[in-house]
Design an enzyme around this catalytic site. Sequence first.
Site, PDB file in Angstrom:
ATOM      1  CE  LYS A   1      -4.489   0.888   0.212  1.00  0.00           C
ATOM      2  NZ  LYS A   1      -5.606   0.030  -0.233  1.00  0.00           N
TER       3      LYS A   1
HETATM    4  P1  NAD Z   1     -12.859   7.761  -2.720  1.00  0.00           P
HETATM    5  O1  NAD Z   1     -11.819   8.772  -2.451  1.00  0.00           O
HETATM    6  O2  NAD Z   1     -13.330   7.569  -4.111  1.00  0.00           O
HETATM    7  O3  NAD Z   1     -14.151   8.040  -1.809  1.00  0.00           O
HETATM    8  C1  NAD Z   1     -14.074   8.179  -0.421  1.00  0.00           C
HETATM    9  C2  NAD Z   1     -15.438   8.672   0.058  1.00  0.00           C
HETATM   10  O4  NAD Z   1     -15.466   8.656   1.485  1.00  0.00           O
HETATM   11  C3  NAD Z   1     -15.757  10.105  -0.360  1.00  0.00           C
HETATM   12  O5  NAD Z   1     -17.122  10.181  -0.723  1.00  0.00           O
HETATM   13  C4  NAD Z   1     -15.516  10.908   0.912  1.00  0.00           C
HETATM   14  O6  NAD Z   1     -16.263  12.119   0.988  1.00  0.00           O
HETATM   15  C5  NAD Z   1     -15.992   9.888   1.925  1.00  0.00           C
HETATM   16  N1  NAD Z   1     -15.543  10.170   3.274  1.00  0.00           N
HETATM   17  C6  NAD Z   1     -14.327  10.529   3.715  1.00  0.00           C
HETATM   18  N2  NAD Z   1     -14.351  10.736   5.045  1.00  0.00           N
HETATM   19  C7  NAD Z   1     -15.624  10.474   5.441  1.00  0.00           C
HETATM   20  C8  NAD Z   1     -16.301  10.517   6.687  1.00  0.00           C
HETATM   21  N3  NAD Z   1     -15.644  10.843   7.795  1.00  0.00           N
HETATM   22  N4  NAD Z   1     -17.611  10.196   6.720  1.00  0.00           N
HETATM   23  C9  NAD Z   1     -18.289   9.862   5.596  1.00  0.00           C
HETATM   24  N5  NAD Z   1     -17.695   9.814   4.388  1.00  0.00           N
HETATM   25  C10 NAD Z   1     -16.394  10.124   4.327  1.00  0.00           C
HETATM   26  O7  NAD Z   1     -12.303   6.388  -2.122  1.00  0.00           O
HETATM   27  P2  NAD Z   1     -12.699   4.895  -2.551  1.00  0.00           P
HETATM   28  O8  NAD Z   1     -11.741   4.443  -3.575  1.00  0.00           O
HETATM   29  O9  NAD Z   1     -14.148   4.809  -2.780  1.00  0.00           O
HETATM   30  O10 NAD Z   1     -12.331   4.104  -1.203  1.00  0.00           O
HETATM   31  C11 NAD Z   1     -13.245   4.011  -0.124  1.00  0.00           C
HETATM   32  C12 NAD Z   1     -12.818   2.870   0.791  1.00  0.00           C
HETATM   33  O11 NAD Z   1     -12.793   1.647   0.044  1.00  0.00           O
HETATM   34  C13 NAD Z   1     -11.426   3.011   1.395  1.00  0.00           C
HETATM   35  O12 NAD Z   1     -11.427   2.460   2.679  1.00  0.00           O
HETATM   36  C14 NAD Z   1     -10.565   2.165   0.463  1.00  0.00           C
HETATM   37  O13 NAD Z   1      -9.385   1.712   1.075  1.00  0.00           O
HETATM   38  C15 NAD Z   1     -11.517   1.036   0.148  1.00  0.00           C
HETATM   39  N6  NAD Z   1     -11.212   0.299  -1.070  1.00  0.00           N
HETATM   40  C16 NAD Z   1     -11.128   0.945  -2.274  1.00  0.00           C
HETATM   41  C17 NAD Z   1     -10.846   0.213  -3.417  1.00  0.00           C
HETATM   42  C18 NAD Z   1     -10.817   0.833  -4.793  1.00  0.00           C
HETATM   43  O14 NAD Z   1     -10.731   0.079  -5.770  1.00  0.00           O
HETATM   44  N7  NAD Z   1     -10.924   2.133  -4.934  1.00  0.00           N
HETATM   45  C19 NAD Z   1     -10.619  -1.175  -3.324  1.00  0.00           C
HETATM   46  C20 NAD Z   1     -10.734  -1.801  -2.089  1.00  0.00           C
HETATM   47  C21 NAD Z   1     -11.038  -1.046  -0.969  1.00  0.00           C
END
Ligand code: NAD
Length: 411
Positions: free
Chosen positions: A104
């Site tokens: 990561k």
């Molecule tokens: P992103 O940046 O696209 O979206 C993150 C979202 O979370 C945004 O809408 C933001 O406003 C919101 N957010 C942030 N702080 C917040 C809070 N305190 N309360 C409510 N909402 C809040 O990120 P993403 O890629 O969607 O990732 C989201 C989660 O999924 C992370 O934990 C990431 O590690 C996990 N994840 C992502 C992927 C991927 O392919 N992108 C894969 C596996 C896991």
Amino acid sequence: MSKKFLENTKVFIEQATALLDYRPDIVKQLETPHREVRVELNIRMDDGSIGTFIGFRVQHDDARGPFKGGLRYHHHVDSEEVTALASLMTWKTAVAGVPFGGAKGGIQVDASTLSDAEKQRLTRKFIDGIHDVIGAKSDIPAPDVNTDGQTMAWIFDQFAKYHGYEPGVVTGKPVALGGSEGRTQATGRGCVYATEEILAHEGEELEGKTVVIQGFGNVGTWAAHDYVAKGAKVIGISDISGGYVREEGIDVADAIAYAKENRGLEGWEGAEKIDGAKILTMECDILVPAALGGVLTKENAGDVKARYIVEGANGPTDPEAQDIFDEKGIHVVPDIYANCGGVTVSYFEWSQNMQHFYWDEERVNQELRKVMKKAFADLMAIRRKHECNLRTAAFVLGVSRVKEALDLRGL
Ligand code: NAD
């Protein structure tokens, strides 16, 4: 907080290794990351000042294949958080059965303050600092919080300046640069497949179920889109601006269009606005945390009313909260299975890059469905054998597959 996240991850690993009867020296070997790179990043800001940031890449384990894991741009990013996330990637790739290890990375920065030009300069500077330790056969980044296909495109381009054309160095690229159809959707879509698996196991179906989603970025929006497409009703969503609730069902397409246009839900008037934290304790069938880690704790777990929790985010549930959910009979579908759709389609993207032969979205979705189904069956077999919860089953599966590879490769 990040220290707690790392400790929590170790608790989950050690619950599994206790069932597997592994010696302490083996547990230490499994937990210890292979390499941590920390780089100082100085860039010219738009106002002419110098911006100084710290970037990290932690490579946890590569016994089963090249290191693999996303890049996060967030002010919470630090060594402990990235190490915990890298460790989760090691077990996740093993649970999914894709031939990768775990890594990561991230940059400690409040991404909301960066212009696109600053974000590009920062990304390129980061690759200047880490290009020697990444590559299609060594370590392959992907998107995570506040990074996306455009960020991956800059990485692809900056890496090419040092090492030539190598699209497999990064996944989650735009399709025009060798990305895979369906990769953007894959993590959220995989969460919905995971939900279908657990529901089918319990003799239920998705149609008509109520869903609440915390986080409305890549994972949250695509999960919402697919839940609705499959007949479920999304009644609550949230992002950093707060929670949005509508009992009759949210117009998800409208919310997605608004969030895209406005870089978030702030100002959206399609639902009643509530305090963001309240979203987690709403009455619903399925709760999907899809924002950041550490949001379900012993403080709020007792108030959670969902019957199923599907972890789109990494590390949303503390061990104490997991115990409370077990006591209450809430089914928790753990992160290292529930959100493995992203890394699985990243694997498809990487394989397509290696062959220079591309699949259509239908094929991608079919193959993803197969992986999610098989992994779920593997988890259930372990759960039956060890009479444990799904999270421990997932860690038992991941850890034992990595240990097998480590043993075969030798010291
Ligand atoms: P992103 O940046 O696209 O979206 C993150 C979202 O979370 C945004 O809408 C933001 O406003 C919101 N957010 C942030 N702080 C917040 C809070 N305190 N309360 C409510 N909402 C809040 O990120 P993403 O890629 O969607 O990732 C989201 C989660 O999924 C992370 O934990 C990431 O590690 C996990 N994840 C992502 C992927 C991927 O392919 N992108 C894969 C596996 C896991």
